[in-house]
Design a protein around this motif. Structure first.
Motif, PDB file in Angstrom:
ATOM      1  N   PHE A 107       8.760   1.592  -1.689  1.00 38.59           N
ATOM      2  CA  PHE A 107       8.671   2.918  -2.749  1.00 38.59           C
ATOM      3  C   PHE A 107       9.268   2.652  -4.000  1.00 38.59           C
ATOM      4  O   PHE A 107       8.478   2.737  -5.147  1.00 38.59           O
ATOM      5  N   TYR A 139       7.176  -0.331  -5.863  1.00 36.10           N
ATOM      6  CA  TYR A 139       5.932   0.255  -6.407  1.00 36.10           C
ATOM      7  C   TYR A 139       6.113   1.275  -7.676  1.00 36.10           C
ATOM      8  O   TYR A 139       5.237   1.254  -8.452  1.00 36.10           O
ATOM      9  N   PHE A 142       1.069   6.194   7.396  1.00 42.29           N
ATOM     10  CA  PHE A 142       0.734   6.881   5.969  1.00 42.29           C
ATOM     11  C   PHE A 142       1.432   5.929   4.983  1.00 42.29           C
ATOM     12  O   PHE A 142       0.575   5.740   4.024  1.00 42.29           O
ATOM     13  N   CYS A 143       2.448   5.717   5.044  1.00 43.77           N
ATOM     14  CA  CYS A 143       3.338   4.756   4.019  1.00 43.77           C
ATOM     15  C   CYS A 143       2.487   3.452   3.730  1.00 43.77           C
ATOM     16  O   CYS A 143       2.439   3.118   2.663  1.00 43.77           O
ATOM     17  N   TYR A 144       2.246   2.939   4.796  1.00 47.35           N
ATOM     18  CA  TYR A 144       1.492   1.460   4.719  1.00 47.35           C
ATOM     19  C   TYR A 144       0.177   1.656   3.897  1.00 47.35           C
ATOM     20  O   TYR A 144      -0.115   1.080   3.037  1.00 47.35           O
ATOM     21  N   ASN A 145      -0.541   2.706   4.220  1.00 47.48           N
ATOM     22  CA  ASN A 145      -1.868   2.676   3.482  1.00 47.48           C
ATOM     23  C   ASN A 145      -1.705   3.343   2.305  1.00 47.48           C
ATOM     24  O   ASN A 145      -2.625   2.698   1.330  1.00 47.48           O
ATOM     25  N   TRP A 146      -0.772   3.908   1.944  1.00 43.88           N
ATOM     26  CA  TRP A 146      -0.312   4.392   0.343  1.00 43.88           C
ATOM     27  C   TRP A 146       0.036   2.959  -0.230  1.00 43.88           C
ATOM     28  O   TRP A 146      -0.495   2.981  -1.540  1.00 43.88           O
ATOM     29  N   PHE A 147       0.934   2.415   0.342  1.00 40.02           N
ATOM     30  CA  PHE A 147       1.493   1.252  -0.646  1.00 40.02           C
ATOM     31  C   PHE A 147       0.282   0.281  -0.759  1.00 40.02           C
ATOM     32  O   PHE A 147       0.239  -0.532  -1.822  1.00 40.02           O
ATOM     33  N   THR A 148      -0.618  -0.084   0.170  1.00 36.12           N
ATOM     34  CA  THR A 148      -1.823  -0.857   0.107  1.00 36.12           C
ATOM     35  C   THR A 148      -2.676  -0.538  -1.100  1.00 36.12           C
ATOM     36  O   THR A 148      -3.309  -1.213  -1.830  1.00 36.12           O
ATOM     37  N   GLY A 149      -2.805   1.137  -1.079  1.00 32.20           N
ATOM     38  CA  GLY A 149      -3.613   1.373  -2.150  1.00 32.20           C
ATOM     39  C   GLY A 149      -3.179   1.386  -3.492  1.00 32.20           C
ATOM     40  O   GLY A 149      -3.611   1.168  -4.598  1.00 32.20           O
ATOM     41  N   GLN A 150      -1.857   1.333  -3.761  1.00 32.65           N
ATOM     42  CA  GLN A 150      -0.968   1.262  -4.962  1.00 32.65           C
ATOM     43  C   GLN A 150      -1.184  -0.379  -5.367  1.00 32.65           C
ATOM     44  O   GLN A 150      -1.483  -0.535  -6.555  1.00 32.65           O
TER      45      GLN A 150
END
Length: 235
Positions: free
Chosen positions: A63, A66, A202-210
């Motif tokens: 976090f 990014y 949830f955090c893994y998908n969010w980081f991948t999207g970022q």
């Protein structure tokens, strides 16, 4: 009067006896607290505790990364366009934040040093690969936690169920509370595994999207920047 006292005493004795029988007929229900279940969770629950600490550490680290990796590639390109020379452009974007700022500075630095356009593209591609490695750092480990924690919880539940039914095999169903208590303790492992894995997913998908958003914006800005650099080299 003595007769009345004797009758009252007899009624009191009967009432007390009836209360004791009612208390014996309705045993007090004792429920296990969450702390009691955690204490009996076994090695798998302790392992899940370690995994939760590791997962939280990875999430906080990514976090913070990014949050610093973001930068407006479009704003950097506009700044380069407004500059008169490559040296002025490099000075203007010296404090540009994020991944885009570092890659764009590398491209302009290469052009200012006199590299031909094809060499500039190779140098920029190497810088992009370097930044991509940094953006993907620790994401495989976080993905591993997403998959592994529910499996650890399931393994703990399975072992707990085996122990519970071993008790049934040994003493029979004379005391069902022991079986129910063992099952409830075993299910704590599954619940703990899911509680760790769901936020991690949830955090893994969010980081991948970022990561994908940063790369797409940077590639778009690099295409425009390379046109500017090629035209400046030709001049």
């Amino acid at each position: 009067l003595p007769i009345s006292v004797a009758i009252a005493a007899g009624l009191a004795t009967v009432a007390i006896a009836q209360g004791e029988e009612a208390a014996e007929g309705e045993p007090e229900v004792k429920t296990q607290t969450a702390l009691d279940m955690i204490k009996h969770g076994g090695p798998s629950l302790a392992l899940l505790g370690i995994c939760s600490v590791v997962t939280l550490t990875l999430i906080i680290e990514r976090f913070m990364f990014y949050r610093k990796a973001k930068g407006s590639a479009e704003a950097i390109v506009q700044t380069v366009k407004q500059a008169g020379t490559l040296s002025e452009a490099l000075t203007a974007i010296e404090t540009a934040p994020g991944v885009s700022g570092r890659v764009f500075r590398s491209a302009i630095q290469s052009a200012r040093d006199g590299y031909p356009p094809e060499h500039i593209e190779q140098l920029v591609q190497g810088e992009v690969t370097k930044e991509l490695i940094g953006m993907e750092k620790w994401l495989p480990q976080l993905d591993t936690m997403v998959t592994m924690c529910p499996l650890i919880g399931l393994a703990g539940t399975t072992l707990g169920m085996i122990r519970s039914f071993s008790i049934v095999a040994a003493i029979g169903m004379s005391d069902p509370t022991k079986l129910a208590g063992g099952i409830s303790e075993a299910l704590v492992n599954t619940a703990a595994g899911l509680l760790v894995a769901i936020p991690a997913l949830f955090c893994y998908n969010w980081f991948t999207g970022q990561k994908e958003a940063i790369l797409m914006e940077m590639e778009k800005g690099l295409s425009e920047l390379m046109v500017i650099l090629k035209s400046s080299v030709e001049q």
